[in-house]
Design an enzyme around this catalytic site. Structure first.
Site, mmCIF file in Angstrom:
data_model
loop_
_atom_site.group_PDB
_atom_site.id
_atom_site.type_symbol
_atom_site.label_atom_id
_atom_site.label_comp_id
_atom_site.label_asym_id
_atom_site.label_seq_id
_atom_site.Cartn_x
_atom_site.Cartn_y
_atom_site.Cartn_z
ATOM 1 N N HIS A 463 0.834 -1.209 0.000
ATOM 2 C CA HIS A 463 0.000 0.000 0.000
ATOM 3 C C HIS A 463 0.874 1.266 0.000
ATOM 4 O O HIS A 463 0.742 2.130 -0.867
ATOM 5 C CB HIS A 463 -0.912 -0.022 1.237
ATOM 6 N N GLU A 464 1.772 1.349 0.964
ATOM 7 C CA GLU A 464 2.616 2.550 1.053
ATOM 8 C C GLU A 464 3.526 2.668 -0.159
ATOM 9 O O GLU A 464 3.795 3.760 -0.643
ATOM 10 C CB GLU A 464 3.433 2.548 2.355
ATOM 11 N N HIS A 467 1.672 4.394 -2.890
ATOM 12 C CA HIS A 467 1.741 5.859 -2.759
ATOM 13 C C HIS A 467 3.106 6.352 -3.240
ATOM 14 O O HIS A 467 3.214 7.374 -3.906
ATOM 15 C CB HIS A 467 1.581 6.272 -1.295
ATOM 16 N N HIS A 470 3.377 6.663 -6.915
ATOM 17 C CA HIS A 470 2.654 7.871 -7.345
ATOM 18 C C HIS A 470 3.584 9.088 -7.241
ATOM 19 O O HIS A 470 3.610 9.948 -8.110
ATOM 20 C CB HIS A 470 1.432 8.047 -6.437
HETATM 21 ZN ZN ZN Z 1 -3.027 5.220 1.885
#
Ligand code: ZN
Length: 671
Positions: A463-464, A467, A470
């Site tokens: 998940h991290e 990010h 991105h």
């Molecule tokens: Zn998040």
């Protein structure tokens, strides 16, 4: 010489001492004020270049210094840094208020904004102009002097009452303890939960065990404690927080906050607080949020009801429970889950050695986006545990600097997050690459065992890292539209989508090997992980939807006629509840997310982001989870674009169509 005032590329941690922060940042605030004054005092007519773009490019060094400071305050803090933060925070908020209230500056920004048709602006430039203008107007820059005063009063009342709301919930949480002196009352609890209950008692100078309303204490008790009466006592105490007749009651505060927000929105020309909030969201309007929630409700409810009935007969069979109550849900769900899947963390952990998982996530990034991660110890670190990487593309060109900080320490706050030390932007014709960081709190290695992650920690890392991608793949002109600077209900797409790879055989075979035997994780375990992830999805969806609906009910219309918080809440929950209502409990009076934190008219975004990530991943599944074609499109239209275009337009360019909620329902096994 203050290193914060010198030009630097990667953060010069070894040179920065605590005593540099306050004088350095104060100086940089003054420098930025001077840059802004120069824009205001420019006698030429306001243009996109001399106003919008010039303003965008103020405070670059200030941003670098504050990001270092606040990142350290989260990941490697101490009393001294916290004290500096206390002094710095008001200085920075004064600075940003002065900026937003600077009338001469707003006049120029507005002149450019109103003449936007006459310039030949790119889409990104239009977005920048819009964002800048809205930053002022949504803060009251267009109001008369009298209305501005009213707005300031509302804002200060709101911040005071929100603070009180939070303090009341905290006081009620802290005031309660369930003190147990007989060990049999803790039957069913895992050893770890028992130990911490004993420790809490010891800290309070008492014998036996103490359970509190803090999640790490409350949740295990509700999930595992066999004593139904005690679960009931604890659940009722939890649900009664700030709803009892005492000084910590929040009913009046809930009504005040809802009414003040409505007044504020009306003053600024919006129909409701939700209209105001959603103007800058992918969902756009309250109507769209409501139909989104209703559509999901229609489809998830039958599954939720089926799950509830199964759970009810399971509880009846096991313990002769006639009517399943709120304090039974977590307990019997856990029992049923154990019966069905027999899956626990200890069985999985040997397959998830931290180093293997990191290599796995890097391998995924390589397969999808051609990225190469190379350790570079010449990059300075703020702590020896931090790992530093140079990230390059397949041609060897630098894409980003990546920091990874995995284990808990005394000075690190809990949880996991992505942050950055330097934004990506194209400045003076140079594509300045970003410095991105992820910070986690994963199980530490011991003398005899390496760091072995739970499956939950594995998905957290993905998940991290999503990010982080991105941030790393950002490719925009302006830093305030770069990377994760997107609408709030769009920002979790890149992170949540990456979690999907953790459930795929093709991915797990890349890295999930037993740390001792080297054997790849058995297919049977992969299947169990997948199946158990769908367990009780219907009931969980219903619960999330009910919170989203309650949030919208409070914020999408005029609340002035609402007299009774509990009655209003029950009406909003209509059609989304499974358990009998408890008259002495209330959700709103302790719903800190929306009444204290920043989730007002935004709770729906949890489900919204899930719909996006499920639909986007369905496209990968269809073409192959490592499909170059789909990965390229995701990079081109989502990861690299930041906030340079409307997120729905970006999504449609990637996907060829709007997101379809069926993908989520299918993934959750609800169709
Ligand atoms: Zn998040």
């Amino acid at each position: 010489m203050n290193p914060l005032l010198q030009k630097f590329n990667t953060a010069p941690f070894s040179e920065i001492k605590n005593e540099h922060f306050l004088p350095g940042i104060k100086q940089l605030i003054e420098d930025t004020r001077a840059e802004i004054d120069a824009i205001v005092e420019n006698e030429e007519a306001a243009t996109f270049t001399n106003t919008t773009e010039a303003l965008e490019n103020t405070g670059l060094q200030l941003d670098r210094a504050t990001s270092i400071f606040f990142n350290l305050n989260s990941a490697e803090t101490n009393d001294e840094i916290q004290k500096i933060a206390q002094e710095l925070s008001p200085l920075l908020s004064d600075f940003s208020n002065d900026l937003l209230l600077n009338e001469a500056l707003f006049k120029k920004v507005k002149t450019v904004y109103e003449a936007k048709e006459s310039y030949d602006l790119t889409g990104e430039q239009q977005m920048l102009l819009e964002k800048q203008y809205k930053g002022f107007s949504r803060n009251g820059a267009n109001l008369s002097e009298k209305d501005k005063k009213t707005l300031r009063k509302i804002d200060s009342d709101l911040s005071r009452i929100k603070l009180t709301f939070g303090e009341n919930v905290l006081a009620e949480t802290n005031a309660y303890e369930l003190h147990l002196t007989k060990e049999e009352d803790l039957a069913g609890l895992p050893e770890g939960a028992k130990e911490s209950a004993a420790q809490t008692a010891e800290e309070k100078g008492k014998n036996g065990w103490i359970i509190t309303l803090d999640y790490p204490s409350y949740i295990p008790f509700m999930t595992y404690a066999e004593n139904r009466d005690l679960r009931k006592v604890l659940a009722l105490a939890f649900g009664a927080r700030s709803f009892q007749k005492n000084k910590n009651n929040n009913e009046e505060n809930v009504l005040s906050i809802a009414n003040l927000r409505h007044k504020r929105a009306q003053l600024l020309g919006y129909k409701s607080h939700a209209h105001f909030v959603l103007e800058e969201r992918m969902a756009e309007t309250p109507q769209k949020v409501q139909s989104f929630l209703n559509e999901l409700l229609k489809k998830a409810k039958p599954a939720a009801q089926r799950e509830f009935e199964t759970l009810e007969s399971f509880a009846k069979e096991l313990d002769a429970i006639d009517q399943l109550q709120k304090w039974d849900g977590a307990y019997y769900s856990e029992k049923l889950k154990q019966k069905l899947f027999d899956l626990d963390d200890e069985k999985l952990k040997p397959y998830f050695k931290l180093e293997n998982v990191i290599n796995g996530v890097f391998e995924v990034a390589k397969k999808l986006y051609g990225l190469e991660f190379t350790i570079d110890d010449s990059i300075e670190k703020y702590h020896p545990d931090v790992k530093t990487f140079r990230v390059t593309d397949y041609e060897g060109t630098l894409v980003a600097i990546f920091y990874a900080d995995f284990h808990p320490r005394a000075g690190k706050r809990g949880g996991a997050w992505m942050t950055s030390y330097k934004p990506q932007q194209k400045f003076h014709n140079i594509n300045d690459r970003p410095h991105v960081s992820i910070v986690c709190n994963f199980t530490k290695p011991t003398a005899s065992k390496p760091s072995l992650l739970t499956f939950n920690e594995v998905t957290t890392l993905f998940h991290e890292f999503g990010h982080a991608l991105h941030g790393m793949l950002a490719n925009t002109t302006y830093k305030s539209l770069s990377g994760t600077s997107v609408y709030w209900d769009f920002v979790e797409l890149p992170s949540q989508i990456l979690e999907n790879w953790c459930y795929e055989k093709e991915t797990l075979e890349l890295f999930a090997t037993h740390y001792e035997t080297g054997h790849v994780i058995p297919m049977e375990l992969i299947e169990k992980i997948k199946k158990s992830s769908k367990f009780h999805e219907g009931m969980q969806t219903l619960r999330q939807l009910s919170f989203g609906m309650l949030d919208m009910a409070w914020h999408d219309s005029d609340p002035s006629a609402i007299k009774n918080v509990k009655t209003f809440e029950n009406d909003a929950f209509e059609g989304t509840t499974l358990y009998p209502d408890v008259a002495k409990n209330c959700m709103s009076t302790a719903f800190s997310h929306i009444f204290q934190g920043g989730y007002s008219a935004g709770y729906y975004s949890y489900k919204w982001a899930e719909v996006l990530d499920a639909d986007a991943f369905a496209y990968f599944k269809q073409e192959g989870i490592f499909s170059k074609k789909v990965a390229d499109k995701f990079k081109t239209f989502v990861l690299s674009q930041g906030g340079t275009q409307d997120p729905m337009e970006l999504y449609i360019q990637f996907r060829g169509q709007k997101p379809n909620p069926d993908a989520l329902l299918e993934r959750a096994g609800l169709l």
